[in-house]
Design a protein around this motif. Structure first.
Motif, PDB file in Angstrom:
ATOM      1  N   GLU A   1       0.839  -1.210   0.000  1.00  0.00           N
ATOM      2  CA  GLU A   1       0.000   0.000   0.000  1.00  0.00           C
ATOM      3  C   GLU A   1       0.872   1.257   0.000  1.00  0.00           C
ATOM      4  OE1 GLU A   1      -0.228  -2.159   2.759  1.00  0.00           O
ATOM      5  OE2 GLU A   1      -1.568  -3.477   1.629  1.00  0.00           O
ATOM      6  N   THR A   2       1.934   1.217   0.830  1.00  0.00           N
ATOM      7  CA  THR A   2       2.833   2.377   0.874  1.00  0.00           C
ATOM      8  C   THR A   2       3.401   2.645  -0.502  1.00  0.00           C
ATOM      9  OG1 THR A   2       3.564   1.288   2.875  1.00  0.00           O
ATOM     10  CG2 THR A   2       4.633   3.370   2.328  1.00  0.00           C
ATOM     11  N   LEU A   3       3.904   1.571  -1.152  1.00  0.00           N
ATOM     12  CA  LEU A   3       4.534   1.745  -2.460  1.00  0.00           C
ATOM     13  C   LEU A   3       3.538   2.311  -3.456  1.00  0.00           C
ATOM     14  CD1 LEU A   3       6.777  -1.391  -2.831  1.00  0.00           C
ATOM     15  CD2 LEU A   3       7.404   0.932  -2.225  1.00  0.00           C
ATOM     16  N   GLN A   4       2.290   1.778  -3.362  1.00  0.00           N
ATOM     17  CA  GLN A   4       1.291   2.247  -4.314  1.00  0.00           C
ATOM     18  C   GLN A   4       1.016   3.731  -4.117  1.00  0.00           C
ATOM     19  OE1 GLN A   4      -2.970   0.854  -4.328  1.00  0.00           O
ATOM     20  NE2 GLN A   4      -2.060  -0.529  -5.839  1.00  0.00           N
ATOM     21  N   ARG A   5       1.040   4.161  -2.842  1.00  0.00           N
ATOM     22  CA  ARG A   5       0.744   5.568  -2.584  1.00  0.00           C
ATOM     23  C   ARG A   5       1.868   6.483  -3.078  1.00  0.00           C
ATOM     24  NH1 ARG A   5       0.227   6.108   2.853  1.00  0.00           N
ATOM     25  NH2 ARG A   5       1.626   7.894   2.867  1.00  0.00           N
ATOM     26  N   ILE A   6       3.116   6.074  -2.851  1.00  0.00           N
ATOM     27  CA  ILE A   6       4.217   6.969  -3.246  1.00  0.00           C
ATOM     28  C   ILE A   6       4.675   6.722  -4.684  1.00  0.00           C
ATOM     29  CG2 ILE A   6       5.079   7.239  -0.877  1.00  0.00           C
ATOM     30  CD1 ILE A   6       7.350   5.276  -1.760  1.00  0.00           C
ATOM     31  N   GLY A   7       4.241   5.605  -5.280  1.00  0.00           N
ATOM     32  CA  GLY A   7       4.747   5.175  -6.587  1.00  0.00           C
ATOM     33  C   GLY A   7       4.780   6.234  -7.668  1.00  0.00           C
TER      34      GLY A   7
ATOM     35  N   PRO B   1       6.371  -0.108 -17.743  1.00  0.00           N
ATOM     36  CA  PRO B   1       5.625  -1.220 -17.125  1.00  0.00           C
ATOM     37  C   PRO B   1       6.409  -1.857 -15.986  1.00  0.00           C
ATOM     38  CG  PRO B   1       5.643  -1.440 -19.516  1.00  0.00           C
ATOM     39  CD  PRO B   1       6.554  -0.311 -19.192  1.00  0.00           C
ATOM     40  N   LEU B   2       7.714  -1.946 -16.190  1.00  0.00           N
ATOM     41  CA  LEU B   2       8.566  -2.541 -15.156  1.00  0.00           C
ATOM     42  C   LEU B   2       8.519  -1.698 -13.881  1.00  0.00           C
ATOM     43  CD1 LEU B   2      10.621  -4.859 -14.901  1.00  0.00           C
ATOM     44  CD2 LEU B   2      12.390  -3.209 -15.488  1.00  0.00           C
ATOM     45  N   LEU B   3       8.618  -0.385 -14.062  1.00  0.00           N
ATOM     46  CA  LEU B   3       8.593   0.512 -12.908  1.00  0.00           C
ATOM     47  C   LEU B   3       7.256   0.412 -12.190  1.00  0.00           C
ATOM     48  CD1 LEU B   3      10.203   3.668 -14.562  1.00  0.00           C
ATOM     49  CD2 LEU B   3      11.323   1.874 -13.251  1.00  0.00           C
ATOM     50  N   ALA B   4       6.188   0.340 -12.983  1.00  0.00           N
ATOM     51  CA  ALA B   4       4.864   0.260 -12.388  1.00  0.00           C
ATOM     52  C   ALA B   4       4.733  -1.010 -11.561  1.00  0.00           C
ATOM     53  CB  ALA B   4       3.803   0.292 -13.492  1.00  0.00           C
ATOM     54  N   MET B   5       5.347  -2.082 -12.043  1.00  0.00           N
ATOM     55  CA  MET B   5       5.278  -3.341 -11.326  1.00  0.00           C
ATOM     56  C   MET B   5       6.068  -3.248 -10.015  1.00  0.00           C
ATOM     57  SD  MET B   5       5.151  -6.604 -13.658  1.00  0.00           S
ATOM     58  CE  MET B   5       6.873  -6.985 -13.846  1.00  0.00           C
ATOM     59  N   PHE B   6       7.254  -2.638 -10.083  1.00  0.00           N
ATOM     60  CA  PHE B   6       8.076  -2.464  -8.877  1.00  0.00           C
ATOM     61  C   PHE B   6       7.278  -1.795  -7.771  1.00  0.00           C
ATOM     62  CE2 PHE B   6      12.603  -2.142 -10.831  1.00  0.00           C
ATOM     63  CZ  PHE B   6      12.542  -3.491 -11.106  1.00  0.00           C
TER      64      PHE B   6
ATOM     65  N   ASN C   1       3.990  -1.483  -7.492  1.00  0.00           N
ATOM     66  CA  ASN C   1       2.657  -2.024  -7.229  1.00  0.00           C
ATOM     67  C   ASN C   1       1.542  -1.090  -7.705  1.00  0.00           C
ATOM     68  OD1 ASN C   1       0.895  -3.950  -6.227  1.00  0.00           O
ATOM     69  ND2 ASN C   1       0.679  -2.875  -4.268  1.00  0.00           N
ATOM     70  N   LEU C   2       1.719  -0.459  -8.866  1.00  0.00           N
ATOM     71  CA  LEU C   2       0.661   0.395  -9.395  1.00  0.00           C
ATOM     72  C   LEU C   2      -0.441  -0.476 -10.006  1.00  0.00           C
ATOM     73  CD1 LEU C   2       2.515   3.333 -11.184  1.00  0.00           C
ATOM     74  CD2 LEU C   2       2.028   3.007  -8.774  1.00  0.00           C
ATOM     75  N   THR C   3      -1.690  -0.042  -9.853  1.00  0.00           N
ATOM     76  CA  THR C   3      -2.789  -0.779 -10.493  1.00  0.00           C
ATOM     77  C   THR C   3      -2.791  -0.444 -11.980  1.00  0.00           C
ATOM     78  OG1 THR C   3      -4.326   1.042 -10.189  1.00  0.00           O
ATOM     79  CG2 THR C   3      -4.192  -0.595  -8.410  1.00  0.00           C
ATOM     80  N   PHE C   4      -3.602  -1.189 -12.749  1.00  0.00           N
ATOM     81  CA  PHE C   4      -3.613  -0.965 -14.193  1.00  0.00           C
ATOM     82  C   PHE C   4      -4.107   0.452 -14.516  1.00  0.00           C
ATOM     83  CE2 PHE C   4      -5.645  -1.123 -18.392  1.00  0.00           C
ATOM     84  CZ  PHE C   4      -4.521  -1.443 -19.141  1.00  0.00           C
ATOM     85  N   ASP C   5      -5.155   0.900 -13.805  1.00  0.00           N
ATOM     86  CA  ASP C   5      -5.675   2.257 -14.047  1.00  0.00           C
ATOM     87  C   ASP C   5      -4.597   3.311 -13.784  1.00  0.00           C
ATOM     88  OD1 ASP C   5      -8.128   1.368 -14.748  1.00  0.00           O
ATOM     89  OD2 ASP C   5      -8.926   1.451 -12.694  1.00  0.00           O
ATOM     90  N   MET C   6      -3.869   3.091 -12.691  1.00  0.00           N
ATOM     91  CA  MET C   6      -2.803   4.046 -12.368  1.00  0.00           C
ATOM     92  C   MET C   6      -1.737   4.035 -13.455  1.00  0.00           C
ATOM     93  SD  MET C   6      -2.298   3.263  -8.343  1.00  0.00           S
ATOM     94  CE  MET C   6      -1.147   4.553  -7.882  1.00  0.00           C
ATOM     95  N   TYR C   7      -1.445   2.830 -13.963  1.00  0.00           N
ATOM     96  CA  TYR C   7      -0.414   2.733 -14.983  1.00  0.00           C
ATOM     97  C   TYR C   7      -0.814   3.476 -16.250  1.00  0.00           C
ATOM     98  CZ  TYR C   7       2.639   0.985 -18.564  1.00  0.00           C
ATOM     99  OH  TYR C   7       3.500   0.936 -19.610  1.00  0.00           O
ATOM    100  N   VAL C   8      -2.083   3.315 -16.643  1.00  0.00           N
ATOM    101  CA  VAL C   8      -2.560   4.017 -17.844  1.00  0.00           C
ATOM    102  C   VAL C   8      -2.402   5.529 -17.648  1.00  0.00           C
ATOM    103  CG1 VAL C   8      -4.579   4.513 -19.262  1.00  0.00           C
ATOM    104  CG2 VAL C   8      -4.148   2.183 -18.489  1.00  0.00           C
ATOM    105  N   ALA C   9      -2.803   6.000 -16.468  1.00  0.00           N
ATOM    106  CA  ALA C   9      -2.684   7.436 -16.200  1.00  0.00           C
ATOM    107  C   ALA C   9      -1.227   7.864 -16.210  1.00  0.00           C
ATOM    108  CB  ALA C   9      -3.324   7.772 -14.856  1.00  0.00           C
ATOM    109  N   LEU C  10      -0.371   7.002 -15.644  1.00  0.00           N
ATOM    110  CA  LEU C  10       1.058   7.340 -15.598  1.00  0.00           C
ATOM    111  C   LEU C  10       1.619   7.487 -17.010  1.00  0.00           C
ATOM    112  CD1 LEU C  10       3.693   7.592 -13.836  1.00  0.00           C
ATOM    113  CD2 LEU C  10       4.061   5.188 -14.368  1.00  0.00           C
ATOM    114  N   VAL C  11       1.269   6.524 -17.883  1.00  0.00           N
ATOM    115  CA  VAL C  11       1.789   6.590 -19.248  1.00  0.00           C
ATOM    116  C   VAL C  11       1.270   7.844 -19.948  1.00  0.00           C
ATOM    117  CG1 VAL C  11       1.728   5.492 -21.505  1.00  0.00           C
ATOM    118  CG2 VAL C  11       2.196   4.140 -19.484  1.00  0.00           C
ATOM    119  N   ALA C  12      -0.009   8.162 -19.711  1.00  0.00           N
ATOM    120  CA  ALA C  12      -0.563   9.363 -20.347  1.00  0.00           C
ATOM    121  C   ALA C  12       0.202  10.601 -19.891  1.00  0.00           C
ATOM    122  CB  ALA C  12      -2.047   9.498 -20.012  1.00  0.00           C
TER     123      ALA C  12
END
Lengths: 222, 209
Positions: free
Chosen positions: A46-52, A115-120, A122-133
């Motif tokens: 959870e921590t990682l997801q919040r600061i990711g 994608p690798l960073l997002a996995m490190f 623990n980003l969710t798929f929605d977060m990843y899409v937003a991150l890429v955008a």
């Protein structure tokens, strides 16, 4: 058009290909900074997801500063820049193409690595899409605005640190909106507003930065 | 008035006046040999003439027009070689020149490119990254531009640096030819030009305090 394609674009890509290590190093730096966070803060998902999102963006900004000087420094030192300025190509077009090359060789690999960073982290798929955008809209902005500062500091003896000091404050709004977009995505909230603001900043930079870069280079030549 | 005209140029660097109210003209068919001690402002003057630097006051006229307004025309007529060779060390001689030609929108056949490199004694070195060439060879690669770009005005800052005697002779012969064919050359050099370079006009800049 041909002058830009054959004289500037191909040249910069050929040079980037010759100096692969200089391109890989900032990426490795980014990867290492991102991996340090789970080690330093603790691997709680959870921590990682919040600061990711913040971690990825901060690492992207810092690593971009490492490679930013490549844009003009070498050309300035060996005189290629003078020759380019005297070639008759409108300067704003030439620097525009150089910035495009810089973005292609330094930030597209980052996007591919995301994608690798997002996995490190623990980003969710929605977060990843937003991150890429946000990365897609935000990294060209890093290149464009960074190039202005590189143009200004290129004539200085040790401009590297000054470059970082000049640029980091300028990137704060981008960081705020980008991380806010990913946070909204985490909560399933719409984040178009943040993207629109980053997009607007990018449009403004696209329209004005090439002229500012050209001017800053002229000042440095003086 | 045709040619390149300097009109009341003043240049100040580091609070020191290098030259002021300097007026002269460079006309097709003449070789101007710019002399002066270190720090007299020779390089600054050449850079102002190319448009890379701006003078403190005064202006440079090309065919009676200020440089800014005719810059595209001017750049097609100009070859400038400065202290810096303008060659990327990681690229080969051939690549450096090809990209430079593309930037200048000149179409030069590969055979012509090889011809010029041969003339300059660079055969067999065209595929070597420029950083591995000797200083004189690098200078020769930079000078190849004089043969490759059909232009009238040559502004050359210390073109003889690092060249051997045969290179100097070749360059002086080329000066002579260029001037006879209606070219204009302004050149700085710390060693005197020999008679091979043809008739020349000397211009002296003094070191000022």
């Amino acid at each position: 058009m041909n002058a830009l394609l054959n004289g500037v674009f191909k040249r910069d890509l050929a040079l980037a290909y010759r100096q692969k290590s200089e391109l890989v190093q900032p990426l490795m730096f980014l990867l290492m900074v991102v991996t340090l966070f789970p080690l330093g803060i603790g691997p709680g998902p959870e921590t990682l997801q919040r600061i990711g999102p913040g971690v990825i963006w901060i690492a992207a900004i810092l690593s971009s500063l490492l490679g930013m000087e490549r844009l003009f420094r070498e050309d300035f030192l060996d005189g290629s820049l003078e020759q380019m300025m005297l070639s008759g190509i409108p300067l704003f077009l030439a620097v525009g193409v150089k910035v495009l090359c810089h973005w292609l060789v330094s930030f597209v690999p980052l996007l591919l690595m995301s994608p690798l960073l997002a996995m490190f982290l623990n980003l969710t798929f929605d977060m990843y899409v937003a991150l890429v955008a946000t990365l897609l809209l935000g990294t060209p902005l890093l290149s464009l605005v960074g190039a202005i500062a590189v143009g200004l500091t290129v004539g200085l003896q040790r401009g590297g640190l000054l470059l970082a000091l000049l640029l980091i404050p300028v990137f704060i709004p981008l960081l705020i909106f980008a991380t806010s977009a990913v946070d909204s995505a985490a909560l399933q909230l719409p984040y178009r507003a943040q993207l629109a603001i980053i997009g607007a900043m990018l449009m403004l930079a696209l329209a004005t930065a090439p002229f500012a870069i050209g001017y800053s280079l002229k000042v440095s030549q003086n | 008035m045709s040619g390149l005209v300097a009109d009341n140029l003043t240049c100040i660097k580091q609070d020191r006046v290098l030259f002021d109210q300097l007026s002269f003209s460079l006309l097709p068919g003449e070789l101007v040999y710019l002399r002066g001690p270190n720090g007299a402002g020779k390089t600054s003057l050449l850079r102002i003439l190319t448009g890379l630097s701006q003078p403190e006051s005064g202006q440079v006229l090309f065919h009676s027009e200020p440089l800014n307004s005719v810059y595209r025309d001017y750049s097609t007529q100009l070859v400038y070689l400065g202290h810096k060779a303008g060659l990327n060390g990681g690229l080969t001689a051939l690549e450096n020149l090809t990209f430079w030609l593309a930037q200048s929108q000149l179409l030069v056949s590969t055979s012509r490119l090889y011809e010029v490199l041969e003339l300059l004694g660079l055969v067999g070195l065209e595929d070597v990254a420029v950083r591995y060439l000797s200083a004189g060879q690098q200078r020769r690669v930079a000078l190849a531009r004089l043969w490759l770009k059909p232009s009238v005005y040559w502004l050359l800052d210390e073109p003889f640096t690092a060249l051997d005697t045969s290179g100097i002779a070749l360059l002086e012969d080329t000066f002579n030819n260029h001037v006879r064919n209606g070219g204009a050359i302004m050149c700085t050099s710390h060693q005197p030009l020999s008679e091979r370079a043809g008739p020349l006009r000397c211009m002296d800049l003094e070191y000022r305090f």
